[in-house]
Every structure is written in C-alpha cells, then in structure tokens.
Design a protein around this motif. Structure first.
Motif, PDB file in Angstrom:
ATOM      1  N   ASP A  94      11.273 -10.257  -1.912  1.00  0.00           N
ATOM      2  CA  ASP A  94      11.167  -9.012  -2.666  1.00  0.00           C
ATOM      3  C   ASP A  94      12.359  -8.076  -2.468  1.00  0.00           C
ATOM      4  N   ARG A  95      13.436  -8.573  -1.889  1.00  0.00           N
ATOM      5  CA  ARG A  95      14.633  -7.746  -1.669  1.00  0.00           C
ATOM      6  C   ARG A  95      15.866  -8.651  -1.661  1.00  0.00           C
ATOM      7  N   THR A 100       2.912  -4.064  -4.953  1.00  0.00           N
ATOM      8  CA  THR A 100       1.703  -3.222  -5.039  1.00  0.00           C
ATOM      9  C   THR A 100       1.745  -2.309  -6.251  1.00  0.00           C
ATOM     10  N   THR A 101       2.944  -1.920  -6.684  1.00  0.00           N
ATOM     11  CA  THR A 101       3.065  -1.048  -7.861  1.00  0.00           C
ATOM     12  C   THR A 101       3.760  -1.745  -9.026  1.00  0.00           C
ATOM     13  N   ARG A 127      14.945  -4.169  -4.947  1.00  0.00           N
ATOM     14  CA  ARG A 127      13.718  -4.582  -4.272  1.00  0.00           C
ATOM     15  C   ARG A 127      12.540  -4.433  -5.223  1.00  0.00           C
ATOM     16  N   TYR A 128      11.575  -5.289  -4.988  1.00  0.00           N
ATOM     17  CA  TYR A 128      10.376  -5.336  -5.812  1.00  0.00           C
ATOM     18  C   TYR A 128       9.190  -4.932  -4.944  1.00  0.00           C
ATOM     19  N   ASP A 129       8.411  -3.980  -5.443  1.00  0.00           N
ATOM     20  CA  ASP A 129       7.188  -3.560  -4.752  1.00  0.00           C
ATOM     21  C   ASP A 129       6.002  -4.160  -5.510  1.00  0.00           C
TER      22      ASP A 129
END
Length: 157
Positions: free
Chosen positions: A89-90, A116-117, A112-114
């Motif tokens: 995710d990063r 959760t959102t 980066r990828y979150d």
C-alpha cells in the motif's frame, strides 16, 4: 561520488535535526487501480516530470543506485536514489544529493493507499540545508520555490 549528507535513508523515519523539513501530503483519488497507476508514474520519475522539472536519469525506472540530474531553468541538481519502497500500500523512492547540488539532503516521493477509506495519497518528505554560498544567499527565494515545487509534485501523479 559520495552523497553530500550522512543521514542516508532518514526520510523513512524521524527526520534529522539541523535541516529544513518538508512533509506534504494530498489525496489524489480513490481505489486500488488509481494507486497502481500513480505508483507506476512515481517510479518512472512522474512527480518530477509532471511538476515541470527536467529529468535526465540513467534509467527509466527509479532503482537503488540510479543517478538523476533534475533541473529548474539553468539550475542542474545531481541526485542518487538511496532506497525504494515497494510495499503493498506504499510505493516510491528517495534520492539524496550529490556534489554539485545546491542543497544537501534527501527527498522521498511516494504514493500510498488507505484501504479503510479507499483513498490514494501522494506524499513528499524531505530534509535539506543549503549546500552552496549562493543557495544560502538566495534562501528566501529557494524556500518559496521549494513550497511551489512540492505542491506541483503532489498534483503531478
């Protein structure tokens, strides 16, 4: 050629004292596909090129040891990639300054990828100090230029 600062890799942790620090982040979209596209762009010097910076690199993709000269107008600034992030995710890379660069320090370019959102973020982290007499003399101008170019990096991918 040696890097011009001793704290190699410090953009991936607490930033060292004695330098000007930058930490800028901005949402750039949503979804895993957006993250993958942005990550690919970053690794192909997309933040720099998208910000209007001249890029002359010894490879198409940023890799540890890659050397790149970035330019702004007549200014040329040599750097070397010191580490690469290739997490789920990063993703991104950091480069450090080489002799001939007007500053001394390191800059990290990531996305980066979150999950959760479902949000994708562009991020720039840096530490630097003046490396030449003329960059010290032009400090007010270089500070403004750094803020402008950092914002352009964030919107470039």
């Amino acid at each position: 050629m040696d890097l011009t600062y001793p704290e190699v890799g410090a953009t991936n942790g607490p930033l060292p004292a004695g330098y000007h620090h930058v930490h800028a982040v901005a949402p750039i979209g949503n979804g895993r596909a957006r993250f993958e596209a942005a990550a690919d762009a970053v690794m192909h010097w997309g933040m720099q090129r998208g910000a209007g910076v001249l890029v002359r690199a010894d490879g198409d993709i940023a890799a540890v040891g890659s050397e790149v000269v970035v330019g702004f107008g007549p200014l040329r600034a040599p750097c070397r990639v010191v580490y690469v992030l290739a997490e789920d995710d990063r993703r991104g890379f950091a480069y450090g300054t080489l002799p001939g660069h007007p500053e001394s320090g390191e800059e990290l370019f990531t996305v980066r990828y979150d999950p959760t959102t479902d949000t994708v973020y562009a991020e720039v982290i840096a530490f630097s100090r003046h490396g030449t007499w003329w960059s010290r003399l032009g400090a007010p101008i270089t500070a403004v230029a750094q803020r402008i170019i950092t914002n352009r990096y964030l919107s470039a991918v």
